[in-house]
Each structure stands twice: as C-alpha cells, then as structure tokens.
Motif scaffolding. Structure first.
Motif, PDB file in Angstrom:
ATOM      1  N   VAL A  10       0.837  -1.199   0.000  1.00  0.00           N
ATOM      2  CA  VAL A  10       0.000   0.000   0.000  1.00  0.00           C
ATOM      3  C   VAL A  10       0.875   1.253   0.000  1.00  0.00           C
ATOM      4  CG1 VAL A  10      -1.847   1.245   1.186  1.00  0.00           C
ATOM      5  CG2 VAL A  10      -1.768  -1.261   1.286  1.00  0.00           C
ATOM      6  N   LEU A  11       0.667   2.116  -0.991  1.00  0.00           N
ATOM      7  CA  LEU A  11       1.321   3.428  -1.000  1.00  0.00           C
ATOM      8  C   LEU A  11       0.638   4.313   0.035  1.00  0.00           C
ATOM      9  CD1 LEU A  11       1.602   4.068  -4.841  1.00  0.00           C
ATOM     10  CD2 LEU A  11       3.508   3.926  -3.270  1.00  0.00           C
ATOM     11  N   ASP A  12       1.445   4.929   0.901  1.00  0.00           N
ATOM     12  CA  ASP A  12       0.869   5.766   1.956  1.00  0.00           C
ATOM     13  C   ASP A  12       1.842   6.886   2.301  1.00  0.00           C
ATOM     14  OD1 ASP A  12      -0.764   6.762   3.932  1.00  0.00           O
ATOM     15  OD2 ASP A  12      -0.376   5.153   5.364  1.00  0.00           O
ATOM     16  N   PHE A  13       1.835   7.922   1.480  1.00  0.00           N
ATOM     17  CA  PHE A  13       2.675   9.096   1.687  1.00  0.00           C
ATOM     18  C   PHE A  13       1.784  10.336   1.654  1.00  0.00           C
ATOM     19  CE2 PHE A  13       5.431   5.888  -0.205  1.00  0.00           C
ATOM     20  CZ  PHE A  13       6.562   5.941   0.602  1.00  0.00           C
ATOM     21  N   PRO A  14       1.127  10.646   2.788  1.00  0.00           N
ATOM     22  CA  PRO A  14       0.195  11.781   2.831  1.00  0.00           C
ATOM     23  C   PRO A  14       0.903  13.090   2.440  1.00  0.00           C
ATOM     24  CG  PRO A  14       0.054  10.441   4.820  1.00  0.00           C
ATOM     25  CD  PRO A  14       1.267   9.980   4.082  1.00  0.00           C
ATOM     26  N   PRO A  15       0.158  14.065   1.875  1.00  0.00           N
ATOM     27  CA  PRO A  15      -1.293  13.992   1.659  1.00  0.00           C
ATOM     28  C   PRO A  15      -1.698  13.461   0.280  1.00  0.00           C
ATOM     29  CG  PRO A  15      -0.530  16.227   1.280  1.00  0.00           C
ATOM     30  CD  PRO A  15       0.683  15.436   1.695  1.00  0.00           C
ATOM     31  N   VAL A  16      -0.747  13.410  -0.694  1.00  0.00           N
ATOM     32  CA  VAL A  16      -1.157  13.079  -2.058  1.00  0.00           C
ATOM     33  C   VAL A  16      -0.351  11.921  -2.655  1.00  0.00           C
ATOM     34  CG1 VAL A  16      -2.050  15.383  -2.559  1.00  0.00           C
ATOM     35  CG2 VAL A  16       0.365  14.872  -3.027  1.00  0.00           C
ATOM     36  N   ASN A  17       0.365  11.191  -1.812  1.00  0.00           N
ATOM     37  CA  ASN A  17       1.216  10.109  -2.307  1.00  0.00           C
ATOM     38  C   ASN A  17       2.223  10.604  -3.345  1.00  0.00           C
ATOM     39  OD1 ASN A  17       0.501   7.852  -0.749  1.00  0.00           O
ATOM     40  ND2 ASN A  17      -1.365   7.549  -1.949  1.00  0.00           N
ATOM     41  N   ALA A  18       2.824  11.782  -3.036  1.00  0.00           N
ATOM     42  CA  ALA A  18       4.026  12.212  -3.754  1.00  0.00           C
ATOM     43  C   ALA A  18       5.189  11.509  -3.053  1.00  0.00           C
ATOM     44  CB  ALA A  18       4.171  13.729  -3.692  1.00  0.00           C
ATOM     45  N   VAL A  19       5.819  10.594  -3.734  1.00  0.00           N
ATOM     46  CA  VAL A  19       6.751   9.664  -3.084  1.00  0.00           C
ATOM     47  C   VAL A  19       8.145  10.273  -2.996  1.00  0.00           C
ATOM     48  CG1 VAL A  19       7.721   7.344  -3.165  1.00  0.00           C
ATOM     49  CG2 VAL A  19       5.388   7.748  -3.996  1.00  0.00           C
ATOM     50  N   TRP A  24      10.720   5.468  -3.084  1.00  0.00           N
ATOM     51  CA  TRP A  24      10.715   4.665  -4.312  1.00  0.00           C
ATOM     52  C   TRP A  24      11.562   3.412  -4.142  1.00  0.00           C
ATOM     53  CZ3 TRP A  24       7.119   5.473  -7.693  1.00  0.00           C
ATOM     54  CH2 TRP A  24       6.598   6.760  -7.887  1.00  0.00           C
ATOM     55  N   GLN A  25      12.728   3.575  -3.528  1.00  0.00           N
ATOM     56  CA  GLN A  25      13.589   2.405  -3.325  1.00  0.00           C
ATOM     57  C   GLN A  25      12.955   1.432  -2.342  1.00  0.00           C
ATOM     58  OE1 GLN A  25      16.610   1.636  -5.026  1.00  0.00           O
ATOM     59  NE2 GLN A  25      15.940  -0.310  -4.113  1.00  0.00           N
ATOM     60  N   SER A  26      12.304   1.962  -1.301  1.00  0.00           N
ATOM     61  CA  SER A  26      11.618   1.103  -0.341  1.00  0.00           C
ATOM     62  C   SER A  26      10.509   0.314  -1.024  1.00  0.00           C
ATOM     63  CB  SER A  26      11.043   1.953   0.795  1.00  0.00           C
ATOM     64  OG  SER A  26      10.285   1.161   1.682  1.00  0.00           O
ATOM     65  N   LEU A  27       9.778   0.990  -1.915  1.00  0.00           N
ATOM     66  CA  LEU A  27       8.719   0.314  -2.657  1.00  0.00           C
ATOM     67  C   LEU A  27       9.300  -0.794  -3.532  1.00  0.00           C
ATOM     68  CD1 LEU A  27       5.725   0.185  -3.490  1.00  0.00           C
ATOM     69  CD2 LEU A  27       6.206   1.970  -5.184  1.00  0.00           C
ATOM     70  N   ALA A  79      14.111   1.669 -10.177  1.00  0.00           N
ATOM     71  CA  ALA A  79      14.088   0.410  -9.423  1.00  0.00           C
ATOM     72  C   ALA A  79      12.656  -0.032  -9.139  1.00  0.00           C
ATOM     73  CB  ALA A  79      14.858   0.580  -8.110  1.00  0.00           C
ATOM     74  N   ALA A  80      11.789   0.911  -8.756  1.00  0.00           N
ATOM     75  CA  ALA A  80      10.413   0.554  -8.425  1.00  0.00           C
ATOM     76  C   ALA A  80       9.644   0.075  -9.657  1.00  0.00           C
ATOM     77  CB  ALA A  80       9.700   1.748  -7.797  1.00  0.00           C
ATOM     78  N   PHE A  81       9.807   0.784 -10.768  1.00  0.00           N
ATOM     79  CA  PHE A  81       9.099   0.374 -11.980  1.00  0.00           C
ATOM     80  C   PHE A  81       9.599  -0.993 -12.456  1.00  0.00           C
ATOM     81  CE2 PHE A  81       8.892   5.166 -13.233  1.00  0.00           C
ATOM     82  CZ  PHE A  81       8.106   5.412 -12.126  1.00  0.00           C
ATOM     83  N   ALA A  82      10.911  -1.197 -12.375  1.00  0.00           N
ATOM     84  CA  ALA A  82      11.480  -2.484 -12.786  1.00  0.00           C
ATOM     85  C   ALA A  82      11.023  -3.598 -11.862  1.00  0.00           C
ATOM     86  CB  ALA A  82      13.005  -2.399 -12.802  1.00  0.00           C
ATOM     87  N   ALA A  83      10.875  -3.303 -10.568  1.00  0.00           N
ATOM     88  CA  ALA A  83      10.425  -4.331  -9.620  1.00  0.00           C
ATOM     89  C   ALA A  83       9.028  -4.806  -9.963  1.00  0.00           C
ATOM     90  CB  ALA A  83      10.467  -3.782  -8.196  1.00  0.00           C
ATOM     91  N   VAL A  84       8.160  -3.881 -10.384  1.00  0.00           N
ATOM     92  CA  VAL A  84       6.810  -4.271 -10.803  1.00  0.00           C
ATOM     93  C   VAL A  84       6.893  -5.164 -12.042  1.00  0.00           C
ATOM     94  CG1 VAL A  84       4.602  -3.431 -11.705  1.00  0.00           C
ATOM     95  CG2 VAL A  84       5.720  -2.222  -9.815  1.00  0.00           C
ATOM     96  N   GLY A 101       2.536  10.895 -13.234  1.00  0.00           N
ATOM     97  CA  GLY A 101       3.990  10.773 -13.215  1.00  0.00           C
ATOM     98  C   GLY A 101       4.450   9.375 -12.880  1.00  0.00           C
ATOM     99  N   GLY A 102       5.104   9.247 -11.719  1.00  0.00           N
ATOM    100  CA  GLY A 102       5.579   7.942 -11.280  1.00  0.00           C
ATOM    101  C   GLY A 102       4.471   6.931 -11.103  1.00  0.00           C
ATOM    102  N   GLY A 103       3.260   7.403 -10.839  1.00  0.00           N
ATOM    103  CA  GLY A 103       2.119   6.488 -10.761  1.00  0.00           C
ATOM    104  C   GLY A 103       1.886   5.779 -12.080  1.00  0.00           C
ATOM    105  N   ILE A 104       2.122   6.499 -13.188  1.00  0.00           N
ATOM    106  CA  ILE A 104       2.004   5.881 -14.515  1.00  0.00           C
ATOM    107  C   ILE A 104       3.072   4.808 -14.694  1.00  0.00           C
ATOM    108  CG2 ILE A 104       2.241   6.304 -17.002  1.00  0.00           C
ATOM    109  CD1 ILE A 104      -0.382   7.330 -15.944  1.00  0.00           C
ATOM    110  N   GLY A 105       4.277   5.063 -14.148  1.00  0.00           N
ATOM    111  CA  GLY A 105       5.323   4.046 -14.222  1.00  0.00           C
ATOM    112  C   GLY A 105       4.929   2.766 -13.525  1.00  0.00           C
ATOM    113  N   LEU A 106       4.282   2.893 -12.362  1.00  0.00           N
ATOM    114  CA  LEU A 106       3.843   1.710 -11.618  1.00  0.00           C
ATOM    115  C   LEU A 106       2.687   1.007 -12.325  1.00  0.00           C
ATOM    116  CD1 LEU A 106       3.902   3.260  -8.027  1.00  0.00           C
ATOM    117  CD2 LEU A 106       5.591   1.693  -9.006  1.00  0.00           C
ATOM    118  N   ALA A 107       1.653   1.778 -12.669  1.00  0.00           N
ATOM    119  CA  ALA A 107       0.465   1.187 -13.288  1.00  0.00           C
ATOM    120  C   ALA A 107       0.772   0.651 -14.682  1.00  0.00           C
ATOM    121  CB  ALA A 107      -0.662   2.218 -13.350  1.00  0.00           C
TER     122      ALA A 107
END
Length: 241
Positions: A10-19, A24-27, A79-84, A101-107
């Motif tokens: 679960v992504l949880d970086f308040p308030p808008v999940n700007a990581v 990113w490395q933790s993810l 690293a996060a996008f490659a991990a997915v 942005g990075g959300g597009i990389g994940l999705a």
C-alpha cells in the motif's frame, strides 16, 4: 487451503502520495521481496489517501541545493518500476483518484489495472521540467494519444483506458478494494508454477525493453535540470501550488 496468498503493498505518503526519493527504493524492495517469496501468487499494489500516486516529491527536490535528491529519485523510480515489471508473479494495480507521473510508471508496468470510476491517468512531466514514464504510458494508450498527453499534460479517465483495453475493470470507488482482490483471487487460485512461467513468457515477448527505454528518458530530465529549464518549471509549479 483457505484464502490464496496475495501480497498487498500500500502506497501511503500523505497527503497526495508524492513519493520521496527513499520511498521509491523502499517500494522496489517490498515488491521484490514479495515476488521472491515462493508462497506469493499475486502482488496487489494499492494506495491510501486522495489518489493512487502523484509522482515524485517535488518539494523534497526543491529543498535540495544540489542534485542528490534528483539522482536518488531517478534511481528509485527506475528500481520501483522495474520491480513491478520483473516481479515473478502478476502485479495488479488498484488505482483510485489521480495516477500521475511515477504512478504511470507503476500502473503501466503492472499486469492488470482495476480502477475506481474517479481515477484519472496523466503525465504532467513537461509542466514540471522533467521527462520520463512515456515508456509506461505507451503501454496504456496508442502512440498518438501518448504524444498528445505528454505535450499537453492532459489526463484521461479510467473509462477512457477501459475502452482501450488497458484498464481491466472500472468500479465505484467504494468497491475498488473488493474488486481488485476478487481479480487477484482468481489468478492466485491458478497453478502457481504455470502462472510464474506465464509472467516470464509474457515479459519475454514484449517488443520494448522498458528498463532501458525509461533510463533513456531519464537522461533528458537531468539535462533539463543542468540547463535550468527543470528548476524553472519546478519553481513555477511550486508557485501555482
């Protein structure tokens, strides 16, 4: 055997999940660890808060007098996008609100997307003095729409992507967690050896090396920063906020 083993991250970086850069490395580490566990059959990537992901934490970048945060964010995102993508089991993205942005990389690197009916997908990088994740947007939309979205920074809706076949299912926001888990359970109930080989086979026939393509894009982000265009855009973004 009871409920099939589904690893939810679960992504949880308040308030808008700007990581932040370290986030990113933790993810990436969490996704890699989940996929490496032989008991895991599906990884479900979801988020708390107002939206799925607002991309990188630009404020963190602005506080850095040098380039350390930018470099760490670049490496962390890669690293996060490659991990997915490289996760040996299917990854399902449960997307609500904004996916930017990075959300597009994940999705874009996920195997399936289940989205809430309030979800929007966009790549506002040009307005923020950066480039990247067009590699992943190109997995969601046709080429000319991808270019239009990059140049104009306009988002599209989950319904738009469902019509294109990129989003597997669109549901009311309140039903998103249950709907995403239901899809995950269908996959998790399959033979795990076959599913892991299917993921490997599908990655093997992809026409684009998403890791190399994305790192190529990232070079232009650093170039824009060095010539000042990136900083100008980020200052403008901060002032608008």
């Amino acid at each position: 055997m009871g409920e099939p083993p589904i690893a939810e991250i679960v992504l949880d970086f308040p308030p808008v999940n700007a990581v932040p850069a370290a986030g990113w490395q933790s993810l990436a580490d969490l996704i890699t660890a989940a996929g490496a566990d032989p008991a895991t059959r599906v990884v479900l990537l979801s988020a708390r808060g107002r939206g799925f992901c607002a991309g990188v934490d630009i404020k963190e970048m602005q506080r850095d007098p040098g380039h350390e945060v930018l470099l760490a964010a670049n490496r962390g995102c890669a690293a996060a996008f490659a991990a997915v993508y490289d996760c040996p089991v299917p990854v399902i993205a449960a997307v609500h609100g904004f996916c930017l942005g990075g959300g597009i990389g994940l999705a874009g690197n996920a195997d399936l997307i289940v989205a809430a009916d309030d979800a929007t997908f966009g790549l506002p990088e040009v307005d923020r003095g950066a480039l990247g994740a067009a590699t992943h947007l190109a997995r969601l939309v046709p080429p000319h729409l991808m270019r239009a979205m990059v140049y104009t920074c306009r988002p599209v809706t989950a319904a738009d992507l469902h019509r294109l076949g990129s989003v597997h299912q669109v549901v009311p926001a309140a039903e998103l967690p249950a709907a995403a888990r239901a899809v995950a359970e269908v996959i998790a109930a399959k033979d795990p050896v076959v599913i892991r080989r299917a993921k490997e086979a599908l990655n093997g026939i992809d026409p684009v090396d998403v890791r190399r393509s994305y790192r190529f894009e990232q070079g232009f982000t650093f170039e824009l920063t060095l010539d000042g265009a990136g900083d100008r855009a980020r200052r403008s973004f901060g002032e608008r906020r």
